[in-house]
Motif scaffolding. Structure first.
Motif, mmCIF file in Angstrom:
data_model
loop_
_atom_site.group_PDB
_atom_site.id
_atom_site.type_symbol
_atom_site.label_atom_id
_atom_site.label_comp_id
_atom_site.label_asym_id
_atom_site.label_seq_id
_atom_site.Cartn_x
_atom_site.Cartn_y
_atom_site.Cartn_z
ATOM 1 N N SER A 1 -2.253 -13.440 -5.056
ATOM 2 C CA SER A 1 -0.850 -13.489 -4.668
ATOM 3 C C SER A 1 -0.320 -12.123 -4.256
ATOM 4 C CB SER A 1 -0.016 -14.005 -5.845
ATOM 5 O OG SER A 1 -0.011 -13.046 -6.896
ATOM 6 N N VAL A 2 0.879 -12.131 -3.738
ATOM 7 C CA VAL A 2 1.552 -10.885 -3.374
ATOM 8 C C VAL A 2 1.685 -9.987 -4.602
ATOM 9 C CG1 VAL A 2 3.730 -9.890 -2.546
ATOM 10 C CG2 VAL A 2 2.784 -11.927 -1.422
ATOM 11 N N LEU A 3 2.049 -10.575 -5.737
ATOM 12 C CA LEU A 3 2.201 -9.788 -6.967
ATOM 13 C C LEU A 3 0.862 -9.190 -7.407
ATOM 14 C CD1 LEU A 3 4.101 -8.756 -9.154
ATOM 15 C CD2 LEU A 3 3.788 -10.936 -10.360
ATOM 16 N N ALA A 4 -0.211 -9.960 -7.305
ATOM 17 C CA ALA A 4 -1.542 -9.441 -7.649
ATOM 18 C C ALA A 4 -1.905 -8.286 -6.722
ATOM 19 C CB ALA A 4 -2.585 -10.549 -7.562
ATOM 20 N N CYS A 5 -1.604 -8.441 -5.446
ATOM 21 C CA CYS A 5 -1.898 -7.368 -4.479
ATOM 22 C C CYS A 5 -1.061 -6.124 -4.771
ATOM 23 C CB CYS A 5 -1.677 -7.863 -3.049
ATOM 24 S SG CYS A 5 -2.896 -9.102 -2.536
ATOM 25 N N ALA A 6 0.159 -6.328 -5.255
ATOM 26 C CA ALA A 6 1.016 -5.193 -5.621
ATOM 27 C C ALA A 6 0.410 -4.426 -6.794
ATOM 28 C CB ALA A 6 2.421 -5.679 -5.972
ATOM 29 N N LEU A 7 -0.159 -5.140 -7.743
ATOM 30 C CA LEU A 7 -0.824 -4.473 -8.869
ATOM 31 C C LEU A 7 -2.047 -3.716 -8.387
ATOM 32 C CD1 LEU A 7 -0.405 -7.289 -11.495
ATOM 33 C CD2 LEU A 7 0.513 -4.965 -11.690
ATOM 34 N N LYS B 1 0.837 -1.207 0.000
ATOM 35 C CA LYS B 1 0.000 0.000 0.000
ATOM 36 C C LYS B 1 0.874 1.260 0.000
ATOM 37 C CE LYS B 1 -2.092 1.887 3.594
ATOM 38 N NZ LYS B 1 -2.845 2.051 4.803
ATOM 39 N N ASN B 2 2.000 1.183 0.682
ATOM 40 C CA ASN B 2 2.913 2.322 0.769
ATOM 41 C C ASN B 2 3.989 2.315 -0.319
ATOM 42 O OD1 ASN B 2 1.701 3.516 3.094
ATOM 43 N ND2 ASN B 2 2.589 1.865 4.305
ATOM 44 N N ASN B 3 3.937 1.305 -1.219
ATOM 45 C CA ASN B 3 4.936 1.197 -2.279
ATOM 46 C C ASN B 3 6.347 1.306 -1.686
ATOM 47 O OD1 ASN B 3 5.315 0.868 -5.153
ATOM 48 N ND2 ASN B 3 6.056 2.961 -5.196
ATOM 49 N N ASP B 4 6.541 0.622 -0.571
ATOM 50 C CA ASP B 4 7.757 0.717 0.231
ATOM 51 C C ASP B 4 8.842 -0.233 -0.277
ATOM 52 O OD1 ASP B 4 9.709 0.835 2.189
ATOM 53 O OD2 ASP B 4 8.353 0.400 3.856
ATOM 54 N N PHE B 5 9.584 0.207 -1.285
ATOM 55 C CA PHE B 5 10.615 -0.626 -1.912
ATOM 56 C C PHE B 5 11.603 -1.179 -0.892
ATOM 57 C CE2 PHE B 5 14.723 -1.326 -3.902
ATOM 58 C CZ PHE B 5 14.389 -2.124 -4.992
ATOM 59 N N LEU B 6 12.173 -0.299 -0.081
ATOM 60 C CA LEU B 6 13.182 -0.753 0.887
ATOM 61 C C LEU B 6 12.579 -1.693 1.935
ATOM 62 C CD1 LEU B 6 15.282 2.511 1.341
ATOM 63 C CD2 LEU B 6 15.848 0.468 0.006
ATOM 64 N N GLY B 7 11.374 -1.374 2.386
ATOM 65 C CA GLY B 7 10.702 -2.233 3.346
ATOM 66 C C GLY B 7 10.412 -3.610 2.758
ATOM 67 N N ILE B 8 10.005 -3.648 1.505
ATOM 68 C CA ILE B 8 9.713 -4.906 0.821
ATOM 69 C C ILE B 8 11.000 -5.713 0.644
ATOM 70 C CG2 ILE B 8 8.959 -5.907 -1.384
ATOM 71 C CD1 ILE B 8 6.921 -3.508 -1.507
ATOM 72 N N LYS B 9 12.052 -5.023 0.246
ATOM 73 C CA LYS B 9 13.343 -5.699 0.053
ATOM 74 C C LYS B 9 13.814 -6.322 1.369
ATOM 75 C CE LYS B 9 17.740 -4.996 -2.216
ATOM 76 N NZ LYS B 9 18.534 -4.101 -3.033
ATOM 77 N N LYS B 10 13.690 -5.564 2.442
ATOM 78 C CA LYS B 10 14.080 -6.043 3.774
ATOM 79 C C LYS B 10 13.205 -7.237 4.196
ATOM 80 C CE LYS B 10 15.426 -3.314 7.497
ATOM 81 N NZ LYS B 10 15.158 -2.246 8.476
#
Length: 167
Positions: free
Chosen positions: A35-41, A9-18
């Motif tokens: 899936s996680v990818l579907a939720c990202a879309l 929801k926050n498009n948190d690249f660093l948080g997602i990577k971590k």
């Protein structure tokens, strides 16, 4: 899944990577089987986050309990980059996992996704494919009054069956 949803929801690249580095499950799904990818879309994450998820093992050919695929989600949420990426990876533009037979071009027509519809047509999407009720992408564009999409199709506004719809 709540942690994923918050990060996406926050498009948190660093948080997602971590989160991925800490062992997060990329195959996790929500209550609808998305899936996680579907939720990202759905969260309208940017290309960087989507690429990170894919490179970390998210399944680009996944679909939910209703047969809604990552490809369908990319169209629904108007993500041309993901549509092009999936096509480059060999996705069949006319294949559907939905029991209804609803195709990618039908989705683009319904939602008025002109650029995506153009791309699908360039890649060989069938304008004549029918869902289980006998409707084509043209029928969906007419019904939803998506004039800009109808201009892309072999559509005759003066045909008797079309006179009550978009012209």
């Amino acid at each position: 899944m709540n942690k994923w949803l918050e990060l996406l929801k926050n498009n948190d690249f660093l948080g997602i990577k971590k989160y991925i580095k800490s062992g997060a499950n990329l195959q996790e799904t929500n209550e609808a089987g998305e899936s996680v990818l579907a939720c990202a879309l759905r969260a309208r994450c940017d290309e960087d986050v989507l690429t990170l998820l894919i490179e970390s093992g998210a399944d680009i050919f996944d679909f939910d309990d209703e047969g809604v695929s990552i490809f369908d989600m990319a169209i629904t949420y108007d993500n041309l980059w993901m549509v092009e990426y999936l096509l480059e990876k060999g996705l069949d533009v006319n294949k559907t996992n939905r029991k209804s037979g609803f195709t990618a071009l039908m989705a683009a027509a319904c939602y008025g996704r002109v650029e995506i519809a153009k791309k699908l047509l360039e890649e060989g999407a069938s304008q004549t494919a029918k869902d289980v009720k006998g409707f084509t992408a043209i029928d969906f564009a007419r019904k939803m009054n998506k004039k800009s999409v109808l201009k892309l199709f072999n559509y005759d506004a003066n045909a008797p069956k079309n006179t009550g719809y978009a012209r």
